[in-house]
Design an enzyme around this catalytic site. Structure first.
Site, PDB file in Angstrom:
ATOM      1  N   TYR A 156     -17.646   4.350  -2.224  1.00 42.15           N
ATOM      2  CA  TYR A 156     -16.402   4.332  -1.491  1.00 42.15           C
ATOM      3  C   TYR A 156     -16.200   5.433  -0.074  1.00 42.15           C
ATOM      4  O   TYR A 156     -16.103   4.789   0.862  1.00 42.15           O
ATOM      5  CB  TYR A 156     -15.065   5.124  -2.320  1.00 42.15           C
ATOM      6  CG  TYR A 156     -13.884   5.264  -1.571  1.00 42.15           C
ATOM      7  CD1 TYR A 156     -12.883   4.217  -1.296  1.00 42.15           C
ATOM      8  CD2 TYR A 156     -13.509   6.767  -1.331  1.00 42.15           C
ATOM      9  CE1 TYR A 156     -11.825   4.639  -0.225  1.00 42.15           C
ATOM     10  CE2 TYR A 156     -12.221   6.835  -0.741  1.00 42.15           C
ATOM     11  CZ  TYR A 156     -11.349   6.003  -0.087  1.00 42.15           C
ATOM     12  OH  TYR A 156     -10.191   6.142   0.591  1.00 42.15           O
ATOM     13  N   GLY A 194       0.784  -1.070  -0.006  1.00 42.87           N
ATOM     14  CA  GLY A 194      -0.006   0.052   0.205  1.00 42.87           C
ATOM     15  C   GLY A 194       0.765   1.260   0.058  1.00 42.87           C
ATOM     16  O   GLY A 194       2.055   1.107   0.587  1.00 42.87           O
ATOM     17  N   TRP A 219      -5.889  12.913  -0.175  1.00 42.85           N
ATOM     18  CA  TRP A 219      -5.151  13.015  -1.317  1.00 42.85           C
ATOM     19  C   TRP A 219      -3.618  12.842  -1.394  1.00 42.85           C
ATOM     20  O   TRP A 219      -2.620  13.528  -1.110  1.00 42.85           O
ATOM     21  CB  TRP A 219      -5.367  14.594  -1.766  1.00 42.85           C
ATOM     22  CG  TRP A 219      -6.481  15.231  -2.057  1.00 42.85           C
ATOM     23  CD1 TRP A 219      -7.673  14.767  -1.879  1.00 42.85           C
ATOM     24  CD2 TRP A 219      -6.839  16.275  -3.054  1.00 42.85           C
ATOM     25  NE1 TRP A 219      -8.367  15.227  -2.236  1.00 42.85           N
ATOM     26  CE2 TRP A 219      -8.015  16.161  -3.502  1.00 42.85           C
ATOM     27  CE3 TRP A 219      -6.041  17.076  -3.914  1.00 42.85           C
ATOM     28  CZ2 TRP A 219      -8.844  17.507  -4.048  1.00 42.85           C
ATOM     29  CZ3 TRP A 219      -6.546  18.029  -4.549  1.00 42.85           C
ATOM     30  CH2 TRP A 219      -7.986  18.115  -4.844  1.00 42.85           C
ATOM     31  N   THR A 240     -10.937   8.579   5.542  1.00 38.33           N
ATOM     32  CA  THR A 240     -10.773   9.476   4.379  1.00 38.33           C
ATOM     33  C   THR A 240     -11.733  10.825   4.238  1.00 38.33           C
ATOM     34  O   THR A 240     -12.668  10.876   4.911  1.00 38.33           O
ATOM     35  CB  THR A 240     -11.166   8.720   2.887  1.00 38.33           C
ATOM     36  OG1 THR A 240     -11.403   9.724   1.819  1.00 38.33           O
ATOM     37  CG2 THR A 240     -12.438   8.160   3.164  1.00 38.33           C
ATOM     38  N   ASP A 241     -11.071  12.118   3.479  1.00 37.04           N
ATOM     39  CA  ASP A 241     -11.897  13.144   3.397  1.00 37.04           C
ATOM     40  C   ASP A 241     -13.226  12.755   2.724  1.00 37.04           C
ATOM     41  O   ASP A 241     -14.243  13.742   2.693  1.00 37.04           O
ATOM     42  CB  ASP A 241     -11.042  14.208   2.915  1.00 37.04           C
ATOM     43  CG  ASP A 241     -10.625  13.853   1.356  1.00 37.04           C
ATOM     44  OD1 ASP A 241     -10.380  12.467   1.124  1.00 37.04           O
ATOM     45  OD2 ASP A 241     -10.361  14.606   0.502  1.00 37.04           O
ATOM     46  N   ASP A 299      -6.852 -14.948   6.874  1.00 33.65           N
ATOM     47  CA  ASP A 299      -8.356 -14.407   6.593  1.00 33.65           C
ATOM     48  C   ASP A 299      -8.704 -13.387   7.396  1.00 33.65           C
ATOM     49  O   ASP A 299      -9.018 -13.657   8.530  1.00 33.65           O
ATOM     50  CB  ASP A 299      -8.998 -15.695   6.447  1.00 33.65           C
ATOM     51  CG  ASP A 299     -10.560 -15.221   6.287  1.00 33.65           C
ATOM     52  OD1 ASP A 299     -10.638 -13.921   6.055  1.00 33.65           O
ATOM     53  OD2 ASP A 299     -11.334 -16.154   5.982  1.00 33.65           O
TER      54      ASP A 299
HETATM   55  N1  LIG Z   1      -4.622   7.458  -1.504  1.00 34.27           N
HETATM   56  C1  LIG Z   1      -5.494   8.305  -1.001  1.00 34.27           C
HETATM   57  O1  LIG Z   1      -5.343   9.648  -1.655  1.00 34.27           O
HETATM   58  C2  LIG Z   1      -6.180   8.465   0.160  1.00 34.27           C
HETATM   59  C3  LIG Z   1      -6.900   9.551   0.612  1.00 34.27           C
HETATM   60  C4  LIG Z   1      -7.614   9.455   1.941  1.00 34.27           C
HETATM   61  C5  LIG Z   1      -7.688   8.306   2.594  1.00 34.27           C
HETATM   62  N2  LIG Z   1      -6.971   7.275   2.284  1.00 34.27           N
HETATM   63  C6  LIG Z   1      -6.946   6.072   3.127  1.00 34.27           C
HETATM   64  O2  LIG Z   1      -5.864   5.761   3.464  1.00 34.27           O
HETATM   65  C7  LIG Z   1      -5.661   4.376   3.713  1.00 34.27           C
HETATM   66  C8  LIG Z   1      -4.391   3.805   2.684  1.00 34.27           C
HETATM   67  O3  LIG Z   1      -4.570   4.339   1.454  1.00 34.27           O
HETATM   68  P1  LIG Z   1      -3.577   4.052   0.478  1.00 34.27           P
HETATM   69  O4  LIG Z   1      -3.566   4.930  -0.736  1.00 34.27           O
HETATM   70  O5  LIG Z   1      -2.154   3.605   0.847  1.00 34.27           O
HETATM   71  O6  LIG Z   1      -4.116   2.496  -0.077  1.00 34.27           O
HETATM   72  P2  LIG Z   1      -3.727   1.611  -1.389  1.00 34.27           P
HETATM   73  O7  LIG Z   1      -2.200   1.631  -1.517  1.00 34.27           O
HETATM   74  O8  LIG Z   1      -4.624   1.623  -2.391  1.00 34.27           O
HETATM   75  O9  LIG Z   1      -3.935  -0.088  -0.558  1.00 34.27           O
HETATM   76  C9  LIG Z   1      -3.795  -0.198   0.565  1.00 34.27           C
HETATM   77  C10 LIG Z   1      -3.980  -1.655   0.727  1.00 34.27           C
HETATM   78  O10 LIG Z   1      -5.396  -2.223   0.516  1.00 34.27           O
HETATM   79  C11 LIG Z   1      -5.317  -3.168  -0.398  1.00 34.27           C
HETATM   80  N3  LIG Z   1      -6.255  -2.921  -1.702  1.00 34.27           N
HETATM   81  C12 LIG Z   1      -6.611  -1.812  -2.474  1.00 34.27           C
HETATM   82  N4  LIG Z   1      -7.672  -1.920  -2.966  1.00 34.27           N
HETATM   83  C13 LIG Z   1      -8.027  -3.217  -2.860  1.00 34.27           C
HETATM   84  C14 LIG Z   1      -9.165  -4.262  -3.129  1.00 34.27           C
HETATM   85  N5  LIG Z   1      -9.979  -3.627  -4.385  1.00 34.27           N
HETATM   86  N6  LIG Z   1      -9.275  -5.211  -2.764  1.00 34.27           N
HETATM   87  C15 LIG Z   1      -8.339  -5.833  -1.788  1.00 34.27           C
HETATM   88  N7  LIG Z   1      -7.414  -5.090  -1.405  1.00 34.27           N
HETATM   89  C16 LIG Z   1      -7.134  -3.893  -1.833  1.00 34.27           C
HETATM   90  C17 LIG Z   1      -3.824  -2.864  -1.199  1.00 34.27           C
HETATM   91  O11 LIG Z   1      -3.411  -4.087  -1.731  1.00 34.27           O
HETATM   92  P3  LIG Z   1      -2.700  -3.936  -3.487  1.00 34.27           P
HETATM   93  O12 LIG Z   1      -1.707  -2.992  -3.202  1.00 34.27           O
HETATM   94  O13 LIG Z   1      -2.568  -5.210  -3.667  1.00 34.27           O
HETATM   95  O14 LIG Z   1      -3.825  -3.199  -4.409  1.00 34.27           O
HETATM   96  C18 LIG Z   1      -2.730  -2.471  -0.305  1.00 34.27           C
HETATM   97  O15 LIG Z   1      -2.660  -3.624   0.560  1.00 34.27           O
HETATM   98  C19 LIG Z   1      -6.991   3.655   3.262  1.00 34.27           C
HETATM   99  O16 LIG Z   1      -7.922   3.587   4.453  1.00 34.27           O
HETATM  100  C20 LIG Z   1      -7.580   4.927   2.349  1.00 34.27           C
HETATM  101  O17 LIG Z   1      -8.850   4.886   2.459  1.00 34.27           O
HETATM  102  C21 LIG Z   1      -6.161   7.416   0.999  1.00 34.27           C
END
Ligand SMILES: NC(=O)c1ccc[n+]([C@@H]2O[C@H](COP(=O)([O-])OP(=O)(O)OC[C@H]3O[C@@H](n4cnc5c(N)ncnc54)[C@H](OP(=O)(O)O)[C@@H]3O)[C@@H](O)[C@H]2O)c1
Length: 289
Positions: free
Chosen positions: A129, A14, A155, A105-106, A40
């Site tokens: 989402y 991630g 973001w 998230t926002d 699991d």
């Molecule tokens: N990215 C942003 O801009 C953002 C903004 C606000 C809040 N957040 C929150 O911050 C946290 C971390 O975000 P991140 O961007 O680091 O997340 P990420 O890189 O997309 O994924 C985090 C983890 O979840 C798994 N994952 C993602 N989509 C999946 C799916 N459809 N099914 C199963 N597993 C899935 C990923 O596995 P894979 O790598 O194998 O996909 C990874 O292990 C989350 O709670 C997110 O809601 C993120």
């Protein structure tokens, strides 16, 4: 030094999970990052067994269904990762008195405000989402305990996994012009800053809901322009409206987060997103060239 044992869900692949792993690895933490399907996590008994066997004291949950548009036609899986998973983790952590740090998230907000969202504002999202992330928060808050920390962020950009800033810089290398949305405004946030600030909250033993983002606000268009400028590229950025760039999931037009609760508790204020972006581009993007 007192070594603390933490499990990072999402730490192997991630965007944020790897930033936490990187930041905590340089500190007093002993970290476990299982493969995505090693356990699991939806089975409370197996999850409990795993964390007991590994003597885990902290869980950082960054695992989520983050494909915002795809979630619109895959509510079942979005719910599974964004709501059912935190619910299981909450149950196990409460039972075993484990510190759970869960990220949200926002996008839980509808975006109708024009001043930064505080943790006192009522969430309500129009996207699957956002709705499922909110259901995850609610499941945890239904029976809160003193070691439950929910951090809403926004973001994200940072090293270890391709993100918006990387995509823009790569496109700008080959194109003269990019059209980027200007009528969505939010809080760009550097994953490494988010990781170290999260640990400040943990060090204080904080519980409850917090907003944690870099200081300032930007539209996607401003974030793209600044990224291109920092990377020393000359591609033009043309502002377009959301209606000119249709996406499946509705996004909040405004989702800037107010971090004053974080500052009050920790005594520190995150730096501006522009400073953080410069550091990211100079340190990490340069090393890729
Ligand atoms: N990215 C942003 O801009 C953002 C903004 C606000 C809040 N957040 C929150 O911050 C946290 C971390 O975000 P991140 O961007 O680091 O997340 P990420 O890189 O997309 O994924 C985090 C983890 O979840 C798994 N994952 C993602 N989509 C999946 C799916 N459809 N099914 C199963 N597993 C899935 C990923 O596995 P894979 O790598 O194998 O996909 C990874 O292990 C989350 O709670 C997110 O809601 C993120």
């Amino acid at each position: 030094m007192n070594v603390q044992k933490a499990l990072i869900l999402g730490g192997k692949s991630g965007l944020l999970g790897q930033a936490l792993f990187h930041t905590m690895g340089a500190d007093r933490w002993e970290i476990i990052c299982p493969e995505k399907n090693e356990v699991d996590w939806f089975n409370p008994a197996l999850t409990d067994e795993y964390i007991q066997d590994h003597k885990v004291k902290f869980i950082f949950n960054t695992m989520a269904y983050t494909q915002v548009d795809q979630a619109e036609c895959d509510r079942k899986n979005a719910f599974k990762y964004n709501a059912a998973l935190p619910s299981v983790l909450g149950r196990v952590c409460r039972l075993r008195n484990i510190y759970l740090i869960h990220y949200s998230t926002d996008f839980v907000f509808n975006g109708k405000k024009s001043t930064p969202y505080t943790t006192r504002d009522t969430p309500g999202s129009r996207s699957v989402y956002g709705q499922t992330k909110l259901e995850g928060e609610k499941a945890l808050l239904a029976e809160p305990w003193e070691k439950l920390l929910i951090i809403r962020t926004a973001w994200l950009f940072g090293p270890f996994k391709t993100n918006f800033v990387d995509k823009i810089i790569n496109l700008a290398k080959d194109k003269d012009n990019l059209n980027v949305v200007h009528d969505q405004v939010g809080s760009p946030t550097y994953t490494l800053d988010l990781a170290s600030h999260s640990l400040r909250l943990v060090d204080k033993g904080t519980s409850g809901v917090f907003h944690l983002v870099n200081k300032g606000r930007a539209s996607w268009c401003e974030l793209a322009s600044e990224s291109i400028r920092c990377a020393g590229l000359s591609c033009r950025v043309t502002p377009v409206t959301s209606s000119e760039y249709p996406q499946k999931a509705p996004r909040p037009a405004y989702s800037v987060l107010d971090c004053s609760k974080f500052s009050m508790v920790t005594g520190s204020t995150p730096r501006s997103w522009i400073q953080a972006l410069r550091e990211y581009i100079y340190h990490y993007q340069e090393s890729r060239n």
